[in-house]
Design a protein around this motif. Structure first.
Motif, PDB file in Angstrom:
ATOM      1  N   ASN A  80      28.806  72.981 -23.339  1.00 38.23           N
ATOM      2  CA  ASN A  80      28.791  71.765 -22.519  1.00 38.23           C
ATOM      3  C   ASN A  80      30.112  71.590 -21.781  1.00 38.23           C
ATOM      4  O   ASN A  80      30.155  71.037 -20.690  1.00 38.23           O
ATOM      5  N   ASN A  81      31.181  72.028 -22.428  1.00 38.66           N
ATOM      6  CA  ASN A  81      32.487  71.909 -21.808  1.00 38.66           C
ATOM      7  C   ASN A  81      33.444  72.891 -22.473  1.00 38.66           C
ATOM      8  O   ASN A  81      33.137  73.464 -23.531  1.00 38.66           O
ATOM      9  N   GLN A 134      37.708  73.089 -23.397  1.00 33.49           N
ATOM     10  CA  GLN A 134      38.928  72.291 -23.434  1.00 33.49           C
ATOM     11  C   GLN A 134      40.123  73.204 -23.707  1.00 33.49           C
ATOM     12  O   GLN A 134      40.004  74.188 -24.430  1.00 33.49           O
ATOM     13  N   LEU A 153      39.934  69.109 -19.830  1.00 30.66           N
ATOM     14  CA  LEU A 153      38.547  69.399 -20.183  1.00 30.66           C
ATOM     15  C   LEU A 153      37.805  69.732 -18.905  1.00 30.66           C
ATOM     16  O   LEU A 153      37.907  68.997 -17.919  1.00 30.66           O
ATOM     17  N   PHE A 190      45.579  76.825 -26.809  1.00 32.80           N
ATOM     18  CA  PHE A 190      44.285  77.095 -27.416  1.00 32.80           C
ATOM     19  C   PHE A 190      43.176  76.659 -26.482  1.00 32.80           C
ATOM     20  O   PHE A 190      43.259  75.600 -25.858  1.00 32.80           O
ATOM     21  N   GLY A 202      33.006  73.366 -26.447  1.00 32.94           N
ATOM     22  CA  GLY A 202      32.222  72.248 -26.949  1.00 32.94           C
ATOM     23  C   GLY A 202      30.770  72.372 -26.539  1.00 32.94           C
ATOM     24  O   GLY A 202      30.462  72.716 -25.404  1.00 32.94           O
ATOM     25  N   GLY A 203      29.910  72.075 -27.493  1.00 29.33           N
ATOM     26  CA  GLY A 203      28.485  72.120 -27.188  1.00 29.33           C
ATOM     27  C   GLY A 203      27.692  72.145 -28.466  1.00 29.33           C
ATOM     28  O   GLY A 203      28.187  72.569 -29.505  1.00 29.33           O
ATOM     29  N   ASN A 204      26.448  71.675 -28.390  1.00 31.07           N
ATOM     30  CA  ASN A 204      25.602  71.639 -29.584  1.00 31.07           C
ATOM     31  C   ASN A 204      26.314  70.955 -30.738  1.00 31.07           C
ATOM     32  O   ASN A 204      26.231  71.397 -31.886  1.00 31.07           O
ATOM     33  N   ASN A 205      27.013  69.881 -30.421  1.00 25.08           N
ATOM     34  CA  ASN A 205      27.683  69.077 -31.434  1.00 25.08           C
ATOM     35  C   ASN A 205      28.706  69.881 -32.234  1.00 25.08           C
ATOM     36  O   ASN A 205      28.831  69.697 -33.443  1.00 25.08           O
ATOM     37  N   ARG A 206      29.400  70.787 -31.563  1.00 25.41           N
ATOM     38  CA  ARG A 206      30.407  71.565 -32.262  1.00 25.41           C
ATOM     39  C   ARG A 206      31.554  71.882 -31.304  1.00 25.41           C
ATOM     40  O   ARG A 206      31.334  72.156 -30.133  1.00 25.41           O
ATOM     41  N   LEU A 207      32.773  71.826 -31.793  1.00 24.10           N
ATOM     42  CA  LEU A 207      33.951  72.217 -31.022  1.00 24.10           C
ATOM     43  C   LEU A 207      34.625  73.340 -31.779  1.00 24.10           C
ATOM     44  O   LEU A 207      35.029  73.154 -32.917  1.00 24.10           O
ATOM     45  N   PHE A 263      37.605  76.304 -31.858  1.00 15.24           N
ATOM     46  CA  PHE A 263      38.905  76.680 -31.317  1.00 15.24           C
ATOM     47  C   PHE A 263      39.126  78.186 -31.409  1.00 15.24           C
ATOM     48  O   PHE A 263      38.736  78.827 -32.385  1.00 15.24           O
TER      49      PHE A 263
END
Lengths: 114, 109
Positions: B30-31, B33, B48, B88, B92-97, B99
């Motif tokens: 979704n994004n 960062q 972002l 770093f 982000g996506g599917n409710n997960r970020l 690194f």
């Protein structure tokens, strides 16, 4: 706003002792995250909370690790008993959402287990 | 699972030069960062970029995103000694970020 506040900044203790790390998130943030950072493994997500409820603890390495969030302004990460391989920098972060907004990190707790 | 992975090479440059870092990932996002970490401090969010954006600017920072190649780059222009840090990327996506492992940049005064 004061940002995410973690305590203590440094902790040195002997193997077998209980360790408690503390975190105060930014007011109004619904999500709170605990991470561990090491040179070998990088930044690992241990557990995260949404509205004080633990949602995903799949990153918690062992039963020796536990985390609580009794209210919206306080969380703890506890290691009992501690082992030398737990030595790392532990970060707390908070965010208004999980993945679609920035996470705000505290300055971490550097933990050394002798 | 998706994971941001930076170009693992450490970067050492002279003050005033530009610094470029790359990040690749494996799944849809979704994004993306970018964060900076100074020695002994926590990560600080820099910028972002959403999956439908191709380029974004913030001060001396320029981020690009190529979703077809599943890659992103961070450019710091006119670097300063204070830019010395680890950088770093996080997807982000599917409710997960997730690194990446970070990319160390040293700016020599």
């Amino acid at each position: 706003d004061a940002g995410v506040i973690q305590s203590p900044r440094h902790e040195v203790t002997e193997m077998g002792q209980e360790v408690t790390l503390r975190c105060k998130p930014i007011s109004g943030h619904d999500y709170l995250f605990w991470y561990r950072q090491t040179m070998m493994r990088g930044l690992e997500l241990l557990i995260y909370f949404n509205n004080n409820v633990p949602i995903d603890d799949s990153g918690m390495p062992e039963d020796r690790f536990s985390a609580k969030m009794p209210n919206a302004s306080f969380s703890t990460l506890k290691i009992q008993p501690s082992e030398p391989r737990d030595s790392a920098v532990y970060f707390c972060a908070s965010s208004p959402s999980y993945s679609n907004q920035p996470q705000h990190f505290g300055d971490g707790t550097r933990l050394s287990i002798l | 699972s998706q994971q941001g992975e930076e170009d693992p090479q450490a970067l050492s440059i002279q003050e005033g030069e530009n610094a470029t870092m790359n990040c690749s990932y494996k799944t849809s996002i979704n994004n993306l960062q970018w964060y900076r970490q100074n020695s002994g401090r926590g990560l600080v969010h820099l910028i972002l970029i959403r999956s439908n954006e191709r380029e974004k600017h913030s001060g001396r920072l320029r981020v690009t995103l190529d979703t077809s190649k599943k890659s992103s780059s961070l450019l710091i222009t006119a670097s300063r000694a204070a830019d010395t840090a680890s950088y770093f990327c996080a997807t982000g996506g599917n409710n997960r970020l997730a690194f990446g492992k970070g990319n160390q940049v040293v700016v020599i005064p």
